[in-house]
Design an enzyme around this catalytic site. Structure first.
Site, PDB file in Angstrom:
ATOM      1  N   LEU A   1      15.153  23.419  47.231  1.00 17.01           N
ATOM      2  CA  LEU A   1      15.205  23.775  48.644  1.00 17.01           C
ATOM      3  C   LEU A   1      16.684  23.777  48.999  1.00 17.01           C
ATOM      4  CD1 LEU A   1      12.512  21.866  50.769  1.00 17.01           C
ATOM      5  CD2 LEU A   1      12.806  24.329  50.562  1.00 17.01           C
ATOM      6  N   ASP A   2      17.158  24.858  49.609  1.00 16.71           N
ATOM      7  CA  ASP A   2      18.571  24.952  49.940  1.00 16.71           C
ATOM      8  C   ASP A   2      18.992  23.817  50.859  1.00 16.71           C
ATOM      9  OD1 ASP A   2      18.704  27.340  48.524  1.00 16.71           O
ATOM     10  OD2 ASP A   2      18.053  28.483  50.277  1.00 16.71           O
ATOM     11  N   ILE A   3      20.287  23.562  50.900  1.00 21.10           N
ATOM     12  CA  ILE A   3      20.825  22.461  51.702  1.00 21.10           C
ATOM     13  C   ILE A   3      20.463  22.609  53.175  1.00 21.10           C
ATOM     14  CG2 ILE A   3      23.063  23.595  52.044  1.00 21.10           C
ATOM     15  CD1 ILE A   3      24.314  20.774  51.779  1.00 21.10           C
ATOM     16  N   ASP A   4      20.344  23.857  53.649  1.00 22.09           N
ATOM     17  CA  ASP A   4      20.028  24.088  55.059  1.00 22.09           C
ATOM     18  C   ASP A   4      18.548  24.380  55.290  1.00 22.09           C
ATOM     19  OD1 ASP A   4      20.350  26.385  53.626  1.00 22.09           O
ATOM     20  OD2 ASP A   4      21.721  27.369  55.026  1.00 22.09           O
ATOM     21  N   SER A   5      17.712  24.056  54.294  1.00 23.68           N
ATOM     22  CA  SER A   5      16.255  24.191  54.432  1.00 23.68           C
ATOM     23  C   SER A   5      15.603  22.814  54.405  1.00 23.68           C
ATOM     24  CB  SER A   5      15.687  25.048  53.291  1.00 23.68           C
ATOM     25  OG  SER A   5      16.242  26.345  53.304  1.00 23.68           O
TER      26      SER A   5
END
Length: 242
Positions: free
Chosen positions: A109-113
């Protein structure tokens, strides 16, 4: 053994090294060739080791990376400790720090997700979710903007572009697998994917003029995020399966 779903390749190597595998009644050696007619036996010690492995479900917050620390950002595994365990977790498993050894994320999961992140010591679980032959679906809620429009995007977003999101886009020179994409409300889309390329949903949306402002994974296979609070975790239940 890995291809039969008994364990991961790394586990298979460990079992053979420990003398826990017999082929036709004889202790196996590394690199030994096996044919379908051979009889493989696994020592109880290997099964006991496997039964002690844990799978953890974390509601990842923003600001944490899924895997190794990068660019000064901490990995999500630092959130796994007794204080952050969800107090509604019904698992009888007792936490100990040895469970962090070999605990790896199944996909990113991306850092901003935010949302559901699965971490496991069990190679069988990892293969189910992210193995080369895996077709397990993952569900996301995605809040978007369109041009200068932040509300009621559904009413102005072209239907042909929605169709392209479902099937017809390429990433990195390769066509994407069909996806389920539907409006949840006028500003939010629901995506169901069976693959997981890097920043896939954000890049898909960019190709049709949408900008992602919020992304949350809510399901992997049959396992849902549910009411698990942000930053907290629980064990995969004994009766839960992906």
């Amino acid at each position: 053994m890995a291809e039969m779903g008994m364990c991961s390749r790394r586990e298979a190597d460990e079992w053979v090294e420990n003398g826990w595998v017999k082929v036709n009644g004889v202790v196996a050696v590394m690199g030994q060739l096996v044919v379908p007619s051979d009889r493989i036996e696994i020592d109880r010690a290997a099964q006991d080791r496997q039964e002690q492995q844990v799978t953890i479900l974390l509601h990842k917050p923003m600001g944490y990376v899924s895997g190794q620390a990068e660019d000064g950002h901490e990995p999500a595994v630092v959130l796994i400790n007794p204080q952050t365990r969800w107090n509604h977790d019904t698992s009888k498993t007792h936490f100990n720090f040895s469970q962090l050894k070999g605990l790896a994320p199944c996909g990113r999961l991306d850092i901003d997700s935010v949302g559901l992140l699965v971490l496991t010591q069990d190679g069988r679980v990892a293969r189910q979710i992210i193995g080369e032959d895996s077709t397990m679906d993952k569900e996301y809620l995605v809040r978007v903007t369109y041009g200068d429009r932040e509300v009621d995007i559904q009413s102005v977003f072209p239907l042909d572009q929605l169709a392209r999101l479902r099937h017809g886009l390429e990433l990195d020179g390769e066509p994407l697998q069909p996806a389920q994409v539907d409006w949840q409300n006028p500003e939010q889309l629901r995506f169901v994917l069976t693959e997981g390329k890097k920043r896939q949903i954000r890049r898909m949306c960019e190709q049709v003029g949408l900008h992602v402002v919020g992304l949350k994974r809510i399901r992997i296979g049959k396992v849902v995020l549910g009411n698990l609070p942000v930053g907290q975790w629980r064990y995969l239940g004994a009766n839960e399966q992906f």
